[in-house]
Motif scaffolding. Structure first.
Motif, short mmCIF file in Angstrom:
data_model
loop_
_atom_site.label_atom_id
_atom_site.label_comp_id
_atom_site.label_asym_id
_atom_site.label_seq_id
_atom_site.Cartn_x
_atom_site.Cartn_y
_atom_site.Cartn_z
N TYR A 1 -38.67 -18.20 -27.49
CA TYR A 1 -38.58 -17.00 -27.71
C TYR A 1 -38.19 -15.57 -26.94
O TYR A 1 -37.67 -14.66 -27.57
CB TYR A 1 -40.06 -16.63 -28.38
CG TYR A 1 -40.69 -17.54 -29.38
CD1 TYR A 1 -40.13 -18.20 -30.14
CD2 TYR A 1 -42.14 -17.62 -29.57
CE1 TYR A 1 -40.45 -19.05 -31.15
CE2 TYR A 1 -42.82 -18.16 -30.55
CZ TYR A 1 -41.77 -19.17 -31.23
OH TYR A 1 -42.45 -19.98 -32.26
N VAL A 2 -38.20 -15.74 -25.82
CA VAL A 2 -38.19 -14.69 -24.82
C VAL A 2 -36.78 -14.27 -25.08
O VAL A 2 -36.57 -12.91 -25.14
CB VAL A 2 -38.36 -15.07 -23.41
CG1 VAL A 2 -37.37 -15.99 -22.82
CG2 VAL A 2 -38.55 -13.98 -22.81
N TRP A 3 -35.46 -15.06 -25.17
CA TRP A 3 -34.31 -14.19 -25.19
C TRP A 3 -33.98 -13.56 -26.59
O TRP A 3 -33.51 -12.46 -26.36
CB TRP A 3 -33.32 -15.33 -25.16
CG TRP A 3 -31.74 -15.06 -25.12
CD1 TRP A 3 -31.06 -15.01 -26.22
CD2 TRP A 3 -31.11 -14.13 -24.49
NE1 TRP A 3 -29.94 -14.83 -26.34
CE2 TRP A 3 -29.86 -13.99 -25.03
CE3 TRP A 3 -31.35 -13.64 -22.84
CZ2 TRP A 3 -28.76 -13.37 -24.29
CZ3 TRP A 3 -30.40 -12.90 -22.46
CH2 TRP A 3 -29.25 -12.87 -23.03
N GLY A 4 -34.55 -14.02 -27.69
CA GLY A 4 -34.30 -13.43 -28.72
C GLY A 4 -35.20 -12.18 -28.80
O GLY A 4 -34.70 -11.03 -29.34
N ASP A 5 -36.36 -12.24 -28.41
CA ASP A 5 -37.05 -11.12 -28.34
C ASP A 5 -36.47 -10.03 -27.42
O ASP A 5 -36.65 -8.63 -27.64
CB ASP A 5 -38.64 -11.22 -28.04
CG ASP A 5 -39.50 -12.07 -28.97
OD1 ASP A 5 -39.13 -11.77 -30.40
OD2 ASP A 5 -40.40 -12.60 -28.65
#
Length: 711
Positions: free
Chosen positions: A69-73
């Motif tokens: 999730y971290v990259w998209g967020d």
């Protein structure tokens, strides 16, 4: 003498009615006791569940999939934050407050929604419509307090303590909570008060589960309201494009009066602002068009607003446009935060009514966007928690000099398209705003107000494009088209608040009008089947012999009972009262004629012959009311049905009911329509139109057979 054919009475009996389930309702007192007991029960799991319900972040954050999730967020948060900064500064023009307060609002709203929101994609923050509505209240109260709306002096945030920057003019001030408050201080105080009340209303709606009020905001009405509000926003920003220093109109007719003032002062146009506006709008529109045309190839949105703001700020600073050409600029934007302050309760009575439409529109947009993107991405949201979250996004920031927020469609779509997975993206956006607040805010001093107006106007492209949809909306539904036009006209020509009220009331009036004047029809049989359809709409339908099947396509209640009777009488061609009057008149005339003949012939007993002569046979003997399109009855509708049965019985016509909803049957039973203990229910109520028609004809045949046998 020939034998009369015998008809089996068992064959002529009405079809059996389905047996209803018996539903036992618990006593109200016991229900209340159980709910109170459940609500008052306190335990560690219950406290944990309640807290996690109020703060959903504690449920999903421990399950956060960092690598997935971290990259998209992070990407979506950075992009939305970059878009948010210039918009936060720009929308303060609409709200009538200093730019710093727009940054505060964006920061706090993102943090609170991160903690309390159930949607993964919604972006909560400054919204143009909310800013406009807040601005209308702010400018009105500032005007009533005696401040000059045309005053273009720039007060710093230290205006809270009645200090000003770079001016020799003694500014008007008022006392608030024991402190002398200047124009900008008073403006944000009004904005904070109306925001606090809007949040309180939203929390109360969440507590009492009043979210259903949003169903009265129909899509055509909201489209018209958005178009009217967009045109109002365009109007109030037009003066900045031209560099005109004219006060914002207070009261109704803002659009008309503002355009009149613009054309009356057009000769005072600031050429520097006009040229800057033309260049900025061209760049912004070109950027939006490129973004839309190549959205499949572009992985991230173009930061057009940030480029325009940066370029315009540099040009204004190094070109010294404020001093040389008297171009209005944003002025000093301080860094850091102002100490929190309780909203002024003395102002709340003045803005209590203004906060109601703000609360309704804010939560309606937030809940609808949450549900829309949840459905798109395959997860569930809790509408009641969304109302609570947006309420807290207004209540808490109002203590920190903020104004009303809502979910914003454009920024939410950006988050969705850039890979957002959770509300961690809102946290990243808040950090971007925090960096600006702590370090970069003063660099926007030279940013021209006309550039901010360009950003606002170009952001209205989506709403203004809805004007092109009006012909299609009109063709699809003339009623929806009229509602949209009325809401748009009232919002643009009267005021935003009254436009919303007029739109809601008019859309409800249209629905009431449709139920007052619904479609009625005579039904015919489809070949030899048991289907019956509208004879005006379909060909080759055969009316059942001796039976008129009448369909009324609306609920039957006090407002349309007269229309129901008038339509029924006109459709079947027989009005019982007139028919009885006609028969009495014919009977009286026949009696007089036969009495004269009797006197001439010496006869005495001719009364029975007279009555037999005036009794004419109608073309039908039964009316079947198809109730499949009647969802409910009120007491007036019940009385109408009772009157129909009684009146038509006097002229020899039976009235039967078919295809009734259970709610209609319950109303009829409570009103003893079927007689005491429902003794006549089997002969008056039928599950289908065809069974009612068969019963009517068989019952008529049985009656005729009995009369022939007696004869």
């Amino acid at each position: 003498m020939e034998d009369v054919p015998k008809v089996s009475e068992a064959a002529m009996a009405p079809p059996p009615l389905l047996e209803r389930r018996v539903r036992q309702r618990q006593p109200t007192v016991s229900v209340l006791k159980s709910k109170l007991k459940q609500g008052m029960t306190c335990s560690v799991p219950r406290v944990r569940s309640t807290l996690s319900g109020f703060f959903p972040v504690v449920r999903w954050l421990p399950k956060y999939k960092l690598r997935e999730y971290v990259w998209g967020d992070v990407m979506s948060g950075l992009i939305v934050g970059i878009i948010l900064v210039p918009q936060a500064i720009a929308y303060c023009l609409l709200a009538g407050v200093e730019p710093i307060y727009g940054l505060y609002t964006s920061f706090y709203a993102n943090i609170i929604y991160f903690l309390m929101g159930t949607s993964r994609h919604v972006s909560v923050g400054i919204f143009s419509l909310m800013s406009l509505m807040v601005g209308q209240v702010v400018f009105r109260e500032v005007f009533l307090a005696g401040f000059d709306l045309n005053d273009d002096s720039i007060a710093s945030v230290a205006g809270v303590l009645n200090s000003s920057v770079g001016t020799n003019v003694t500014l008007h001030s008022v006392e608030l909570m024991g402190l002398q408050c200047g124009k900008e201080c008073y403006a944000i105080s009004v904005a904070a008060c109306v925001t606090f009340l809007a949040g309180v209303y939203q929390v109360l709606m969440a507590v009492f589960r009043l979210g259903f009020v949003s169903v009265y905001l129909s899509a055509p009405m909201l489209d018209g309201f958005a178009m009217g509000a967009s045109f109002t926003i365009l109007t109030v920003q037009a003066k900045y494009l031209l560099g005109l220093k004219i006060p914002r109109h207070q009261g109704y007719g803002t659009v008309v009066v503002t355009w009149f003032n613009i054309f009356a002062n057009i000769h005072k146009t600031n050429l520097c602002d006009l040229i800057t506006s033309a260049i900025c709008i061209s760049i912004l529109v070109a950027g939006k068009e490129i973004q839309e045309r190549f959205k499949d190839r572009l992985k991230i949105p173009l930061p057009t607003e940030l480029v325009v703001v940066a370029g315009a700020t540099l040009a204004s600073h190094f070109g010294d446009l404020n001093s040389l050409y008297d171009s209005s600029v944003s002025g000093h934007i301080p860094t850091g935060f102002i100490a929190p302050q309780v909203p002024n309760f003395g102002l709340m009575s003045r803005v209590a009514l203004d906060a109601i439409p703000l609360a309704v529109i804010s939560f309606a947009f937030t809940v609808s966007l949450s549900e829309m993107f949840a459905k798109k991405n395959g997860y569930m949201v809790r509408p009641n928690q969304e109302m609570l979250a947006i309420g807290c996004c207004n209540i808490i920031p109002s203590f920190f000099h903020c104004f009303t927020t809502s979910a914003a469609l454009a920024k939410t779509m950006v988050k969705d398209s850039t890979g957002c997975q959770t509300q961690v993206s809102s946290l990243i956006s808040a950090l971007v705003v925090l960096l600006v607040l702590l370090f970069f805010a003063p660099y926007f001093y030279a940013l021209q107000k006309c550039v901010l107006a360009c950003i606002i106007i170009v952001s209205l492209r989506g709403a203004l494009r809805k004007f092109k949809d009006l012909p299609a909306k009109w063709r699809a539904s003339r009623n929806d088209g009229i509602v949209c036009l009325v809401a748009m006209s009232a919002t643009a020509l009267i005021s935003v608040e009254l436009g919303l009220l007029v739109g809601v009331v008019f859309s409800m009036i249209c629905i009431i009008f449709k139920t007052q004047n619904p479609k009625v029809s005579l039904m015919g049989r489809v070949n030899n089947s048991d289907l019956y359809e509208d004879m005006d709409e379909y060909k080759n339908l055969v009316p059942p012999p001796g039976v008129q099947v009448f369909c009324f396509q609306a609920p039957l209640y006090y407002a349309n009972k007269d229309f129901f009777l008038k339509s029924l009488y006109g459709t079947v061609g027989v009005e019982p009262f007139l028919e009885m009057a006609r028969r009495r008149k014919a009977e009286k005339k026949a009696k007089e004629m036969f009495s004269k003949q009797a006197k001439a012939n010496g006869d005495k007993n001719t009364g029975e012959v007279v009555i037999g002569l005036v009794q004419r046979e109608l073309e039908f003997h039964t009316i079947v009311l198809d109730c499949s399109a009647i969802p409910f009855l009120d007491s007036a509708g019940l009385a109408t049905f009772k009157g129909l049965v009684k009146e038509y019985k006097e002229v020899g016509v039976s009235v039967l009911l078919a295809s009734c909803y259970t709610s209609v049957v319950d109303t009829l039973q409570k009103g003893q329509f079927f007689g005491k203990n429902n003794t006549d229910m089997g002969s008056l109520l039928f599950h289908t139109v065809h069974s009612a028609v068969l019963y009517a004809n068989s019952h008529r045949l049985l009656g005729n057979t009995a009369r022939e046998a007696n004869a």
